[in-house]
Design an enzyme around this catalytic site. Structure first.
Site, PDB file in Angstrom:
ATOM      1  N   ARG A  84      -6.266  -0.113 -13.738  1.00 34.13           N
ATOM      2  CA  ARG A  84      -6.453  -1.779 -13.402  1.00 34.13           C
ATOM      3  C   ARG A  84      -7.939  -2.039 -13.618  1.00 34.13           C
ATOM      4  O   ARG A  84      -8.735  -1.225 -12.955  1.00 34.13           O
ATOM      5  CB  ARG A  84      -5.689  -2.206 -12.264  1.00 34.13           C
ATOM      6  CG  ARG A  84      -4.294  -2.027 -12.434  1.00 34.13           C
ATOM      7  CD  ARG A  84      -3.698  -2.685 -11.207  1.00 34.13           C
ATOM      8  NE  ARG A  84      -2.229  -2.288 -11.198  1.00 34.13           N
ATOM      9  CZ  ARG A  84      -1.541  -1.992  -9.904  1.00 34.13           C
ATOM     10  NH1 ARG A  84      -2.379  -1.383  -9.259  1.00 34.13           N
ATOM     11  NH2 ARG A  84      -0.303  -1.481  -9.993  1.00 34.13           N
TER      12      ARG A  84
ATOM     13  N   HIS B 158      -0.040  -2.394  -0.637  1.00 33.78           N
ATOM     14  CA  HIS B 158      -0.175  -1.079  -0.020  1.00 33.78           C
ATOM     15  C   HIS B 158       0.031  -1.370   1.700  1.00 33.78           C
ATOM     16  O   HIS B 158      -0.511  -0.384   2.512  1.00 33.78           O
ATOM     17  CB  HIS B 158      -1.366  -0.663  -0.199  1.00 33.78           C
ATOM     18  CG  HIS B 158      -1.631   0.116  -1.324  1.00 33.78           C
ATOM     19  ND1 HIS B 158      -2.917   0.186  -2.126  1.00 33.78           N
ATOM     20  CD2 HIS B 158      -0.838   0.861  -2.488  1.00 33.78           C
ATOM     21  CE1 HIS B 158      -2.748   0.606  -3.246  1.00 33.78           C
ATOM     22  NE2 HIS B 158      -1.576   0.971  -3.366  1.00 33.78           N
TER      23      HIS B 158
ATOM     24  N   ASN C 263      12.638   4.125  -2.982  1.00 32.72           N
ATOM     25  CA  ASN C 263      11.503   3.436  -3.507  1.00 32.72           C
ATOM     26  C   ASN C 263      11.543   3.168  -5.047  1.00 32.72           C
ATOM     27  O   ASN C 263      11.642   4.138  -5.841  1.00 32.72           O
ATOM     28  CB  ASN C 263      10.319   4.210  -3.364  1.00 32.72           C
ATOM     29  CG  ASN C 263       8.780   3.636  -3.739  1.00 32.72           C
ATOM     30  OD1 ASN C 263       9.122   2.308  -4.834  1.00 32.72           O
ATOM     31  ND2 ASN C 263       7.568   3.848  -3.616  1.00 32.72           N
TER      32      ASN C 263
ATOM     33  N   ARG D 208      11.462   0.325  -0.099  1.00 34.25           N
ATOM     34  CA  ARG D 208      10.444  -0.521  -0.219  1.00 34.25           C
ATOM     35  C   ARG D 208      10.682  -1.425  -1.049  1.00 34.25           C
ATOM     36  O   ARG D 208      11.069  -1.108  -1.989  1.00 34.25           O
ATOM     37  CB  ARG D 208       9.570   0.564  -0.614  1.00 34.25           C
ATOM     38  CG  ARG D 208       8.329   0.167  -1.277  1.00 34.25           C
ATOM     39  CD  ARG D 208       7.336   1.063  -2.022  1.00 34.25           C
ATOM     40  NE  ARG D 208       6.092   0.353  -2.216  1.00 34.25           N
ATOM     41  CZ  ARG D 208       5.559   0.470  -3.395  1.00 34.25           C
ATOM     42  NH1 ARG D 208       5.837   1.117  -4.434  1.00 34.25           N
ATOM     43  NH2 ARG D 208       4.382  -0.198  -3.545  1.00 34.25           N
TER      44      ARG D 208
ATOM     45  N   GLU E 147       4.225   6.632   3.754  1.00 40.24           N
ATOM     46  CA  GLU E 147       5.008   5.258   3.542  1.00 40.24           C
ATOM     47  C   GLU E 147       6.418   5.485   4.100  1.00 40.24           C
ATOM     48  O   GLU E 147       6.956   4.593   4.738  1.00 40.24           O
ATOM     49  CB  GLU E 147       4.589   4.548   2.335  1.00 40.24           C
ATOM     50  CG  GLU E 147       3.216   3.992   2.098  1.00 40.24           C
ATOM     51  CD  GLU E 147       2.945   3.840   0.703  1.00 40.24           C
ATOM     52  OE1 GLU E 147       2.585   4.927   0.097  1.00 40.24           O
ATOM     53  OE2 GLU E 147       3.082   2.731   0.140  1.00 40.24           O
TER      54      GLU E 147
END
Ligand code: ADP
Length: 416
Positions: free
Chosen positions: A250, A189, A7, A99, A397
C-alpha cells in the site's frame, strides 16, 4: 473457558484456541492450546495447524467457502488427531471471539453478537467491502456448527480509536460529507495498539491513565498510533487502511491529485487505481522486487540493490515522520515508542534505521539491547539515559480478543 478466536479474511481464516477466565486474566496465566491458518479459500487451500508444543501439521484440500473452512478447522480441533486434551467435543468450546474489521462510529467496544449486532456489522460493509462480509460468514459458520446458543463476541479493529477527538478524525473536506456519509478517519489495528498499551502498562507498572506512548505496528500493513492517557488520540490509517505509513503493497499518504493526472495520462479506471494503490505500491512498488521487508534487506545486503535501499529508506523515513508528528501532537508527553508487528518485532536493523536522528527528541537506542530483541522477545531497547524510551513488544491480538470474549460473556468490565 475455552475460547475459539476467529479472524476471517476475504480468502483466509486464522484461528487460535485459548483457555482463559477472569481469574486467569487477573493472574496473566491464559494458555494458548492451538492455532492455525487456512489460506486460499475458493480453490485448493493450504492448511497449517499446530497444537501448542507440538510440530506444525500441514494439509491441503479443496475448500469452497468460509463455512467449509471453519468446518475443517473445528473438526480438526475436536479430532483425536489434534490431541488437544481439553477439547473432546464441540461442547468443550465455550465461546467464540471474532475479529471484526469495521465497526464504524457505532461500536466503541466489544459486544455479544445477536441478530442486531450482525445487522450493525452488515451496515458497515460499504466501509469494509472485503472484510466485514467475511467476518459475518465466520459468525454464521460458527453458529451453524456450534449451535445457536454458543456465545459469540465481536471485537472491532476500529473500536480502540473511537476516543480520537474530531480534530484528529476529520479530514479537511467539506463538513457535510462527514454528516452525510461519515467520511472520517476510523483507524485500524486497534486491537494491536490496545494490546501494546496494556503491555506497556504492565512493564512500566503504571495506571491506565498514565500511558503516554507512540505505538508502531509494522507488518505488511503498518500503522502508528498516538496513545495519550491510555486512549488513542490519533492514528495513521484513515477512512480505509490505505492511509499513512508506507506498507508492503500500500502506498500510504499520497496527494490524491496524482490520480486525476494519471487518469488523463494513462486512462486508468477506478478499479485499476485501487489495485495500484493497495496491491502494487509501497515497498513492492518502489523496489520493483518484493513487498517483503526481510527479502528487501537480503537484496540490499547481498546485491546492493539501489531500489531495495530506496524502498527501505522511504519506509523508515515515513515512520520517523509520524513519530515526530505524534510526539509534537502529544506536546512532548510521550514517554516511549513501542515497536510491534512482523517488522517491528523481528528487524533490529529497521528499528535502528527508523530511530536514526531521533536523539533530537531524546531517544537513544542501545545497539546491543536492540540487536538482542528479535524473534518474539520483548523488552527495552533504549539506553538508560534515553529520555524517550523505546520498547519491543510482540503483539497478541488473539489474546485480547479471547479476554474480551470472556469479559463480555461474564458481563465483567473491561480492564485491559
Ligand atoms: P501482516 O500485516 O500480514 O500480519 P506481519 O506482521 O506478519 O504481517 O509482518 C510481515 C512483515 O514482517 C514482512 O514484510 C516480513 O518480511 C517482515 N519480517 C518478518 N521477519 C523479519 C525479519 N527477521 N527481518 C525483517 N523483516 C521481517
Amino acid at each position: 473457558m475455552n475460547i475459539l478466536v476467529l479472524n476471517c479474511g476475504s480468502s483466509s481464516v486464522k484461528f487460535q484456541l485459548i483457555e482463559t477466565s477472569l481469574k486467569q486474566i487477573e493472574k496473566n496465566i491464559d494458555r494458548r492450546l492451538a492455532r492455525g491458518i487456512l489460506e486460499r479459500i475458493g480453490s485448493h487451500s493450504l492448511i497449517t495447524m499446530q497444537v501448542e508444543g507440538q510440530p506444525k501439521v500441514r494439509m491441503d484440500a479443496p475448500v469452497r467457502n468460509h463455512r467449509d473452512a471453519i468446518g475443517i478447522i473445528m473438526r480438526w480441533i475436536i479430532s483425536s488427531d489434534s490431541k488437544i486434551e481439553e477439547i473432546k467435543s464441540y461442547a468443550d468450546i465455550h465461546a467464540v471471539g471474532h475479529r471484526i474489521v469495521h465497526g464504524g462510529e457505532k461500536f466503541s467496544k466489544s459486544v455479544k453478537i445477536d441478530s442486531e449486532i450482525i445487522q450493525g456489522i452488515e451496515d458497515h460493509i460499504e466501509l469494509a467491502p472485503l472484510h466485514n462480509p467475511a467476518n459475518i460468514k465466520g459468525i454464521r459458520a460458527a453458529t451453524e456448527i456450534l449451535g445457536e446458543t454458543i456465545p459469540q463476541v465481536a471485537v472491532f479493529d476500529t473500536a480502540f480509536h473511537s476516543t480520537m477527538p474530531d480534530t484528529s478524525y476529520l479530514y479537511g473536506l467539506p463538513y457535510p460529507l462527514y454528516r452525510r456519509y461519515k467520511i472520517r478517519r476510523y483507524g485500524f489495528h486497534g486491537t494491536s495498539h490496545r494490546y501494546i498499551a496494556y503491555k506497556y502498562r504492565q512493564e512500566a507498572k503504571i495506571k491506565r491513565e498514565q500511558i503516554n506512548i507512540i505505538s508502531l505496528h509494522l507488518g505488511n500493513g503498518a500503522s502508528a498510533c498516538a496513545i495519550e492517557n491510555g486512549e488513542s488520540v490519533d492514528t495513521s490509517m484513515g477512512f480505509t487502511p490505505l492511509e499513512g505509513l508506507l506498507m508492503g503493497t500500500r502506498a500510504g499518504d499520497i496527494d490524491v491529485s496524482i490520480l486525476e493526472y494519471l487518469y488523463h495520462k494513462e486512462g486508468l479506471t477506478y478499479a485499476e487505481f485501487d489495485t495500484m494503490l493497495n496491491k502494487r505500491s509501497g515497498l513492492l512498488g518502489i523496489s520493483g522486487l518484493t513487498h517483503d521487508m526481510r527479502e528487501l534487506l537480503e537484496e540490499e545486503a547481498e546485491n546492493g540493490d539501489r531500489r531495495a535501499t530506496l524502498a527501505i529508506d522511504i519506509f523508515c523515513k515515513r515512520v520517523r515522520k509520524y513519530i515526530g508528528s505524534y510526539f509534537v501532537e502529544m506536546a512532548g508527553k510521550a514517554n516511549a515508542i513501542v515497536f510491534t508487528g512482523g517488522i517491528g518485532e523481528n528487524s533490529a536493523i529497521i528499528r535502528e534505521r527508523i530511530c536514526k536522528g531521533l536523539d533530537s527528541i531524546g531517544l537513544k537506542i542501545d545497539k546491543n539491547k536492540n540487536d538482542a530483541l528479535i524473534g518474539g522477545k520483548s523488552g527495552l531497547i533504549s539506553t538508560k539515559e534515553s529520555k524517550l524510551k523505546a520498547y519491543v513488544f510482540p503483539t497478541n491480538e488473539e489474546l485480547l480478543i479471547a479476554r474480551d470474549t470472556v469479559r463480555v460473556v461474564e458481563d465483567a468490565p473491561r480492564r485491559w
